[in-house]
Design an enzyme around this catalytic site. Structure first.
Site, PDB file in Angstrom:
ATOM      1  N   LYS A 134       0.529  -1.219  -0.161  1.00 17.13           N
ATOM      2  CA  LYS A 134       0.326  -0.079   0.423  1.00 17.13           C
ATOM      3  C   LYS A 134       0.859   0.981  -0.129  1.00 17.13           C
ATOM      4  O   LYS A 134       1.587   1.389   0.525  1.00 17.13           O
ATOM      5  CB  LYS A 134      -1.468   0.068   1.448  1.00 17.13           C
TER       6      LYS A 134
ATOM      7  N   GLY B 225     -19.539   7.486   6.920  1.00 16.89           N
ATOM      8  CA  GLY B 225     -18.715   7.824   5.439  1.00 16.89           C
ATOM      9  C   GLY B 225     -19.409   6.934   4.296  1.00 16.89           C
ATOM     10  O   GLY B 225     -20.163   6.345   3.741  1.00 16.89           O
ATOM     11  N   VAL B 226     -20.319   9.095   3.636  1.00 14.86           N
ATOM     12  CA  VAL B 226     -20.858   8.316   2.082  1.00 14.86           C
ATOM     13  C   VAL B 226     -19.797   8.445   1.226  1.00 14.86           C
ATOM     14  O   VAL B 226     -19.751   9.981   0.812  1.00 14.86           O
ATOM     15  CB  VAL B 226     -21.752   9.151   2.701  1.00 14.86           C
ATOM     16  N   GLY B 227     -18.741   8.198   0.655  1.00 15.89           N
ATOM     17  CA  GLY B 227     -17.872   8.997  -0.656  1.00 15.89           C
ATOM     18  C   GLY B 227     -17.946   7.403  -1.355  1.00 15.89           C
ATOM     19  O   GLY B 227     -19.734   7.184  -1.739  1.00 15.89           O
TER      20      GLY B 227
ATOM     21  N   VAL C 178     -17.456   4.659  -1.736  1.00 10.25           N
ATOM     22  CA  VAL C 178     -18.244   2.918  -1.465  1.00 10.25           C
ATOM     23  C   VAL C 178     -19.489   3.473  -0.967  1.00 10.25           C
ATOM     24  O   VAL C 178     -20.923   2.844  -1.040  1.00 10.25           O
ATOM     25  CB  VAL C 178     -17.370   2.318  -0.379  1.00 10.25           C
TER      26      VAL C 178
HETATM   27  N1  PHE Z   1      -8.085   0.150  -2.246  1.00  9.78           N
HETATM   28  C1  PHE Z   1      -9.228  -0.424  -1.824  1.00  9.78           C
HETATM   29  C2  PHE Z   1      -8.967  -1.395  -1.580  1.00  9.78           C
HETATM   30  O1  PHE Z   1      -8.409  -1.651  -0.223  1.00  9.78           O
HETATM   31  C3  PHE Z   1      -9.020  -0.562  -4.225  1.00  9.78           C
HETATM   32  C4  PHE Z   1      -8.249  -1.376  -5.021  1.00  9.78           C
HETATM   33  C5  PHE Z   1      -8.073  -2.929  -4.484  1.00  9.78           C
HETATM   34  C6  PHE Z   1      -7.030  -0.271  -4.918  1.00  9.78           C
HETATM   35  C7  PHE Z   1      -6.615  -2.803  -4.984  1.00  9.78           C
HETATM   36  C8  PHE Z   1      -6.155  -0.713  -5.392  1.00  9.78           C
HETATM   37  C9  PHE Z   1      -5.337  -2.332  -5.058  1.00  9.78           C
HETATM   38  O2  PHE Z   1      -9.744  -2.625  -1.385  1.00  9.78           O
END
Ligand code: PHE
Length: 354
Positions: free
Chosen positions: A81, A183-185, A187
């Site tokens: 990440k 959280g209304v973003g 998703v």
């Molecule tokens: N950020 C989102 C998650 O954590 C979607 C995502 C998945 C983005 C995989 C990039 C890679 O699931």
């Protein structure tokens, strides 16, 4: 308080790539947690943090979450990440330059890590990053349109809620059930729409109350002030924003029977899984129920058709059925069951590599 050095020294992940963008005063962290199952893939979070160490800690925790997510999905990807910790919200040219710099950092990893959208970054940002590297998912260059994981994450949460309802109430009808969405973003919005269509009563909360009010008006939902959210009477509490909202302070306040939402790292600490179980609240492990976007994004990038992608995301319902059944059999928290599954898959992966 931990320093950046201390956090790296204490981490059980593989490595961290760091750079500092002097123009904006932003720190770039790419945390690679575990590549046993494959090259790392995980979103880019752009946010402001009290200190750069807080940004790094977030990247590390989120990277670990991705390791669990890919393992739970059974996909050959590793956990990683990124966090870009900026001193303020950046827009326009300044943002664009920083994204290019970030893109060059990703490019230097030559495929060991690829990014996608997460809190604070968008499909459009991925298009900018694609100027520097192909290892950014989120823009369909053939059709020149965004590939947004948000609605797929929402679909996964929706079917996961159904599995949760069956487990707790013996049926999965949303009629007469109240769901609190925090959280209304990206998703929270598609999730709220889907739940509304399915007949659920909705309560919405967001740190940006105007956002919550706007959606509530559209859907005939109620708005709950952020500080009152935890104690608000509901059947399902759906955390759909930042992590660590389930902790020793909030869990005793909950009135719900189910926690099922899209946020990453919902539990502040491992013990919170057991804490929820002790209160008789069913917790759908975050990295299982929120894996819809992760299940969809690489497939969409590879040009898979909508039906195939959706089918894959819907598989989350079955995975949760299995986890809940096993947890019940062992009389343990589903978080414990899910973790055991993940550890088993990773151990098989390690054995396979030897
Ligand atoms: N950020 C989102 C998650 O954590 C979607 C995502 C998945 C983005 C995989 C990039 C890679 O699931």
């Amino acid at each position: 308080m931990d320093s950046v050095q201390q956090l790296i020294a204490d981490w059980d992940g593989e490595f961290v790539v760091t750079s500092f963008d002097a123009d904006t005063g932003s720190w770039i962290f790419i945390a690679i947690h575990d590549t046993t199952l494959g090259p790392a893939l995980g979103g880019l979070r752009m946010n402001t943090y009290p200190t750069e160490a807080d940004g790094l800690r977030d990247a590390m925790r989120l990277a670990e979450g991705m390791t669990h997510k890919w393992a739970a999905l059974g996909l050959p990807r590793g956990g990683g990440k990124s966090v870009v910790a900026a001193p303020r919200k950046l827009t326009g040219d300044t943002r664009c330059k920083l994204l290019h710099r970030y893109g060059r950092t990703v490019a230097s990893l030559r495929g060991t890590y690829a990014c996608g959208p997460d809190l604070g970054s968008t499909p459009d940002d991925m298009r900018t990053i694609n100027d520097e590297t192909e290892h950014a998912h989120g823009w369909d260059h053939r059709r020149n349109q965004p590939l947004d994981p948000g609605p797929y994450t929402a679909l996964g949460v929706f079917v996961g809620m159904r599995a949760s309802l069956r487990q707790v109430f013996g049926g999965d009808d949303f009629g007469g059930r109240t769901v609190l969405i925090q959280g209304v973003g990206d998703v929270g919005i598609p999730l709220a729409r889907q739940l509304s269509t399915a007949g659920a009563t909705l309560a919405l909360t967001d740190i940006d109350e105007a956002r919550a009010t706007q959606l509530a008006t559209e859907l005939g939902a109620s708005v709950v002030p952020p500080e009152a959210a935890y104690a608000h009477p509901c059947d399902i509490y759906a955390p759909c924003a930042v992590g660590a909202t389930l902790n020793a302070t909030t869990i005793p306040q909950l009135t719900c029977r189910i926690v099922a939402g899209s946020a990453n790292n919902q539990l502040a600490e491992v013990a919170d899984g057991t804490r929820l179980h002790g209160r008789g609240i069913l917790y759908a492990p975050d990295y299982v129920i929120n894996a819809g976007g992760a299940a969809a994004l690489p497939a969409l990038s590879a040009g898979s058709d909508e039906a195939t992608v959706t089918e894959r995301v819907r598989g989350i319902e079955h995975t949760l059925d299995e986890i809940f059944a096993e947890a019940r059999e062992h009389d343990e928290a589903p978080a414990t069951t899910a973790r055991r599954r993940v550890e088993r898959i990773l151990a098989e992966g390690r054995a396979g590599r030897r």
